[in-house]
Design an enzyme around this catalytic site. Sequence first.
Site, mmCIF file in Angstrom:
data_model
loop_
_atom_site.group_PDB
_atom_site.id
_atom_site.type_symbol
_atom_site.label_atom_id
_atom_site.label_comp_id
_atom_site.label_asym_id
_atom_site.label_seq_id
_atom_site.Cartn_x
_atom_site.Cartn_y
_atom_site.Cartn_z
ATOM 1 N N TYR A 56 0.824 -1.220 0.000
ATOM 2 C CA TYR A 56 0.000 0.000 0.000
ATOM 3 C C TYR A 56 0.856 1.268 0.000
ATOM 4 C CZ TYR A 56 -4.085 -2.907 0.290
ATOM 5 O OH TYR A 56 -5.052 -3.831 -0.023
ATOM 6 N N ARG A 59 1.566 1.912 -3.609
ATOM 7 C CA ARG A 59 0.361 2.404 -4.291
ATOM 8 C C ARG A 59 0.028 3.834 -3.853
ATOM 9 N NH1 ARG A 59 -4.453 -0.998 -3.791
ATOM 10 N NH2 ARG A 59 -5.120 0.449 -5.408
ATOM 11 N N GLN A 89 -15.388 2.383 -5.725
ATOM 12 C CA GLN A 89 -14.638 1.266 -5.144
ATOM 13 C C GLN A 89 -13.166 1.642 -5.033
ATOM 14 O OE1 GLN A 89 -16.051 -2.624 -7.221
ATOM 15 N NE2 GLN A 89 -16.713 -0.931 -8.502
ATOM 16 N N VAL A 91 -9.685 3.427 -3.991
ATOM 17 C CA VAL A 91 -9.113 3.939 -2.746
ATOM 18 C C VAL A 91 -8.286 5.191 -3.014
ATOM 19 C CG1 VAL A 91 -9.185 1.670 -1.637
ATOM 20 C CG2 VAL A 91 -7.099 2.368 -2.849
ATOM 21 N N ASP A 92 -8.195 5.608 -4.284
ATOM 22 C CA ASP A 92 -7.509 6.877 -4.571
ATOM 23 C C ASP A 92 -8.445 8.045 -4.257
ATOM 24 O OD1 ASP A 92 -9.004 7.827 -6.955
ATOM 25 O OD2 ASP A 92 -8.131 6.106 -7.986
ATOM 26 N N HIS A 107 -14.477 0.957 -0.416
ATOM 27 C CA HIS A 107 -13.334 0.115 -0.036
ATOM 28 C C HIS A 107 -12.248 0.888 0.720
ATOM 29 C CE1 HIS A 107 -14.534 -2.877 -3.478
ATOM 30 N NE2 HIS A 107 -15.292 -2.978 -2.409
ATOM 31 N N GLY A 173 -15.803 2.075 -15.404
ATOM 32 C CA GLY A 173 -14.492 1.476 -15.136
ATOM 33 C C GLY A 173 -14.455 0.443 -14.040
ATOM 34 N N THR A 174 -15.494 -0.390 -13.985
ATOM 35 C CA THR A 174 -15.432 -1.496 -13.028
ATOM 36 C C THR A 174 -15.814 -2.785 -13.735
ATOM 37 O OG1 THR A 174 -16.365 -2.489 -11.030
ATOM 38 C CG2 THR A 174 -17.733 -0.831 -12.123
ATOM 39 N N SER A 175 -15.134 -3.866 -13.374
ATOM 40 C CA SER A 175 -15.436 -5.166 -13.984
ATOM 41 C C SER A 175 -16.684 -5.779 -13.365
ATOM 42 C CB SER A 175 -14.253 -6.116 -13.802
ATOM 43 O OG SER A 175 -13.975 -6.285 -12.422
HETATM 44 P P1 OAD Z 1 -11.062 -4.209 -12.122
HETATM 45 O O1 OAD Z 1 -9.607 -4.183 -12.401
HETATM 46 O O2 OAD Z 1 -11.680 -5.488 -11.707
HETATM 47 O O3 OAD Z 1 -11.852 -3.746 -13.425
HETATM 48 C C1 OAD Z 1 -11.456 -2.611 -14.123
HETATM 49 C C2 OAD Z 1 -12.477 -2.317 -15.198
HETATM 50 O O4 OAD Z 1 -12.092 -1.093 -15.789
HETATM 51 C C3 OAD Z 1 -12.567 -3.349 -16.326
HETATM 52 O O5 OAD Z 1 -13.928 -3.588 -16.628
HETATM 53 C C4 OAD Z 1 -11.888 -2.655 -17.506
HETATM 54 O O6 OAD Z 1 -12.505 -2.989 -18.742
HETATM 55 C C5 OAD Z 1 -12.160 -1.203 -17.191
HETATM 56 N N1 OAD Z 1 -11.163 -0.269 -17.731
HETATM 57 C C6 OAD Z 1 -9.843 -0.430 -17.970
HETATM 58 N N2 OAD Z 1 -9.296 0.694 -18.479
HETATM 59 C C7 OAD Z 1 -10.314 1.583 -18.553
HETATM 60 C C8 OAD Z 1 -10.412 2.935 -18.989
HETATM 61 N N3 OAD Z 1 -9.353 3.601 -19.454
HETATM 62 N N4 OAD Z 1 -11.625 3.523 -18.915
HETATM 63 C C9 OAD Z 1 -12.720 2.860 -18.460
HETATM 64 N N5 OAD Z 1 -12.686 1.599 -18.039
HETATM 65 C C10 OAD Z 1 -11.496 0.965 -18.081
HETATM 66 O O7 OAD Z 1 -11.342 -3.033 -11.080
HETATM 67 P P2 OAD Z 1 -12.597 -2.835 -10.129
HETATM 68 O O8 OAD Z 1 -13.841 -3.317 -10.780
HETATM 69 O O9 OAD Z 1 -12.553 -1.442 -9.655
HETATM 70 O O10 OAD Z 1 -10.942 -4.048 -4.076
HETATM 71 O O11 OAD Z 1 -12.227 -3.793 -8.929
HETATM 72 C C11 OAD Z 1 -13.086 -3.861 -7.845
HETATM 73 C C12 OAD Z 1 -12.305 -4.129 -6.589
HETATM 74 O O12 OAD Z 1 -11.452 -5.255 -6.796
HETATM 75 C C13 OAD Z 1 -11.355 -3.026 -6.184
HETATM 76 O O13 OAD Z 1 -11.986 -1.998 -5.477
HETATM 77 C C14 OAD Z 1 -10.338 -3.737 -5.358
HETATM 78 C C15 OAD Z 1 -10.147 -4.963 -6.211
HETATM 79 O O14 OAD Z 1 -9.705 -6.106 -5.579
HETATM 80 C C16 OAD Z 1 -10.168 -4.298 -3.019
HETATM 81 O O15 OAD Z 1 -8.959 -4.271 -3.073
HETATM 82 C C17 OAD Z 1 -10.943 -4.605 -1.786
#
Ligand code: OAD
Length: 237
Positions: A56, A59, A89, A91-92, A107, A173-175
Amino acid sequence: MNTQKHIVVLTGAGISAESGLSTFRDSGGLWDNYAIEDVATPDAWRRNPGLVLEFYNVRRQAVRKAQPNAAHFALVELASHYPVDIITQNVDDLHERAGSTDVLHLHGVITKARSSVDERLIYELGGNDIKLGDVCAKGSQLRPHIVWFDESVPEFAKATQLVKKADALLIIGTSLSVYPAASLIDYAPDHCPIYVVAPDLNTVPDNIIWYREKAALQVPKLINHWLELGIAAPFPR
Ligand code: OAD
């Protein structure tokens, strides 16, 4: 300002990707290079707190050097026309540094530390590292103010209340692969359109309007489009 209709925004690592911060699950993402069970669980903290702190600390320094991008700024613009709540989600602190005010961190926040014995004792780090031996007011080791896997998500109930009242949900931007955050979409009311901006998704929910684009390009484009069309634009149903 349209005071009737309310937009809720759910963001993930992808919104900060173009600010230079790694996502987790894209190829080359953080979880390709680190094992979750080594750095992001209470068990990892018990086994090797030094390694967890180092993960961390690195990061936090990356966050400190990063700047908000056009997607973060477009959300600030959106909030000057509609009531907007951001659930992130991430942490920035890039939403806040762009100027967003109503931001709920599901988170945790990497710029803060907290006591490892009393979660109410939270400290601003101002970009500094947490070192072994740094202690809270009760004398126990400080840990990152982050929600780890296998921990409860204290802000989740608040987040569900926001989504239940949404008239439009914008997901960026979340999976949508980490729960309970990914289940927030299920709390959206029937009348609420769901817009998603992400190049890829883990699973594609039903009934979404999906822009398979990067955030810094697509989010300002979408928001400008709404603002040009007028205040009803995000709420077509
Ligand atoms: P992920 O890494 O799982 O997903 C990132 C998403 O962003 C994917 O769907 C990509 O297609 C998309 N992406 C990548 N580049 C992009 C861009 N330039 N513009 C828009 N989208 C883009 O990240 P999160 O879904 O945020 O939790 O992950 C959720 C949680 O998993 C996090 O908060 C963290 C992690 O483990 C903890 O650490 C507790």
